[in-house]
Scaffold this active site. Sequence first.
Site, mmCIF file in Angstrom:
data_model
loop_
_atom_site.group_PDB
_atom_site.id
_atom_site.type_symbol
_atom_site.label_atom_id
_atom_site.label_comp_id
_atom_site.label_asym_id
_atom_site.label_seq_id
_atom_site.Cartn_x
_atom_site.Cartn_y
_atom_site.Cartn_z
ATOM 1 N N GLY A 51 0.821 -1.215 0.000
ATOM 2 C CA GLY A 51 0.000 0.000 0.000
ATOM 3 C C GLY A 51 0.850 1.259 0.000
ATOM 4 O O GLY A 51 2.029 1.222 -0.386
ATOM 5 N N ALA A 52 0.242 2.392 0.422
ATOM 6 C CA ALA A 52 0.896 3.715 0.329
ATOM 7 C C ALA A 52 1.380 3.909 -1.106
ATOM 8 O O ALA A 52 2.551 4.216 -1.353
ATOM 9 C CB ALA A 52 2.039 3.842 1.344
ATOM 10 N N GLU A 55 3.387 6.550 -7.939
ATOM 11 C CA GLU A 55 3.497 6.320 -9.379
ATOM 12 C C GLU A 55 4.290 5.040 -9.710
ATOM 13 O O GLU A 55 3.990 4.355 -10.694
ATOM 14 C CB GLU A 55 4.137 7.571 -10.015
ATOM 15 C CG GLU A 55 4.081 7.629 -11.521
ATOM 16 C CD GLU A 55 2.694 7.396 -12.145
ATOM 17 O OE1 GLU A 55 1.682 7.870 -11.579
ATOM 18 O OE2 GLU A 55 2.639 6.718 -13.181
ATOM 19 N N GLY A 56 5.276 4.718 -8.882
ATOM 20 C CA GLY A 56 6.059 3.499 -9.126
ATOM 21 C C GLY A 56 5.161 2.262 -9.108
ATOM 22 O O GLY A 56 5.269 1.381 -9.971
ATOM 23 N N HIS A 57 4.248 2.200 -8.127
ATOM 24 C CA HIS A 57 3.328 1.055 -8.069
ATOM 25 C C HIS A 57 2.403 1.042 -9.284
ATOM 26 O O HIS A 57 2.105 -0.019 -9.845
ATOM 27 C CB HIS A 57 2.455 1.129 -6.808
ATOM 28 C CG HIS A 57 3.203 0.998 -5.521
ATOM 29 N ND1 HIS A 57 3.420 2.062 -4.672
ATOM 30 C CD2 HIS A 57 3.789 -0.072 -4.939
ATOM 31 C CE1 HIS A 57 4.100 1.646 -3.617
ATOM 32 N NE2 HIS A 57 4.337 0.367 -3.751
ATOM 33 N N GLU A 171 12.115 -3.164 -9.776
ATOM 34 C CA GLU A 171 13.566 -3.410 -9.679
ATOM 35 C C GLU A 171 14.198 -2.567 -8.590
ATOM 36 O O GLU A 171 15.344 -2.768 -8.219
ATOM 37 C CB GLU A 171 14.236 -3.087 -11.021
ATOM 38 C CG GLU A 171 14.056 -4.175 -12.053
ATOM 39 C CD GLU A 171 14.888 -3.929 -13.285
ATOM 40 O OE1 GLU A 171 15.373 -2.795 -13.478
ATOM 41 O OE2 GLU A 171 15.047 -4.871 -14.073
ATOM 42 N N ASP A 173 13.583 -2.652 -5.503
ATOM 43 C CA ASP A 173 13.956 -3.618 -4.461
ATOM 44 C C ASP A 173 14.622 -4.801 -5.156
ATOM 45 O O ASP A 173 14.041 -5.881 -5.290
ATOM 46 C CB ASP A 173 12.720 -4.050 -3.675
ATOM 47 C CG ASP A 173 12.129 -2.889 -2.899
ATOM 48 O OD1 ASP A 173 12.835 -2.293 -2.087
ATOM 49 O OD2 ASP A 173 10.952 -2.555 -3.141
ATOM 50 N N GLN A 176 15.163 -8.064 -3.227
ATOM 51 C CA GLN A 176 13.871 -8.741 -3.037
ATOM 52 C C GLN A 176 13.500 -9.530 -4.304
ATOM 53 O O GLN A 176 13.064 -10.685 -4.228
ATOM 54 C CB GLN A 176 12.808 -7.688 -2.726
ATOM 55 C CG GLN A 176 11.374 -8.174 -2.841
ATOM 56 C CD GLN A 176 10.395 -7.165 -2.296
ATOM 57 O OE1 GLN A 176 10.273 -7.033 -1.092
ATOM 58 N NE2 GLN A 176 9.676 -6.470 -3.154
#
Length: 307
Positions: A51-52, A55-57, A171, A173, A176
Amino acid sequence: MSYSAYRKGKPLQTVSTLEMLRKSIAALRREPVAEGSISAPASIGLVPTMGALHEGHLTLMRAARDQCDHVVASIFVNPTQFGEGEDLDAYPRQLAEDSAMLESVGVSLLWAPAVEAMYPGGPRSFASSISVRGVSEGLCGADRPGHFDGVATVVCKLFNQVQPDMAFFGEKDFQQLAVIRTMARDLDLTQPPAEQIIGVPTVREADGLAMSSRNRYLSPSDRAAAATLPAAMKATIAEIESGAPVNAALSALKSALLGAGFSSVDYASLADASTLAEITALDGGSARLLVAARIGGTRLIDNMPVD
Ligand code: PAF
């Protein structure tokens, strides 16, 4: 008909129990995007988030939308990937705002379980954990012991719950992403298989700072100084690519960041892009520069390819 044209005006459906999720996924699988345009079952792309959204999401959602019939997003602030003293309680939670953003980019379904639905009996008494050795312990894992076990375990659960054809991760993260791909390959996952775990390039602010939910914690002056991070990384990559000794270039990068107002540099490392093993000289393989540094109490990470 394009996917966005098809979804336009369709409300986002939100589910918070596993039973509802399974029913909704089964219904989506039977729901073609446009009559005759695809053969059933419809394909599903999963974008796991905490959440939060920024634009990246949304870039991840659009990438999923371009490649799959339906996009399923998850929002779950996963307690098992936060260590003692980390920002679990303070982590921003804004479901209404996030839902509106997801609807605006044509996401079909939001999976937003409560902690109890994800970890019946509580996260600390949950018996199973996935540990991806080798890629998890260095870099961010050195400062955050157990963090990537929490990530791998919750992502494996999300994969089993949603059973997507593809999954999309930023990318930004990078470690991850490497942990999740290694897990999928080692455990022979099929929904999605390792090769359908898609890394989407980092989305940056106009001054180059990688977008992150944690950027909101920066004061205006720290926010201005934070842009030194991507700029200094680019300069370091140019030096390494033109033959400068790696260790000297990394030391100069650390000094530049400390000089620009960062209080500490957790790591600045040149690593093999798939194993994340540290490398001290370019050897023709695929390499990545990865950095974590703190400014005004906020820990920022970034990474860039090195050719
Ligand atoms: O990147 C994140 O937001 C989280 O680590 C993830 C992948 C959703 C797992 O909780």
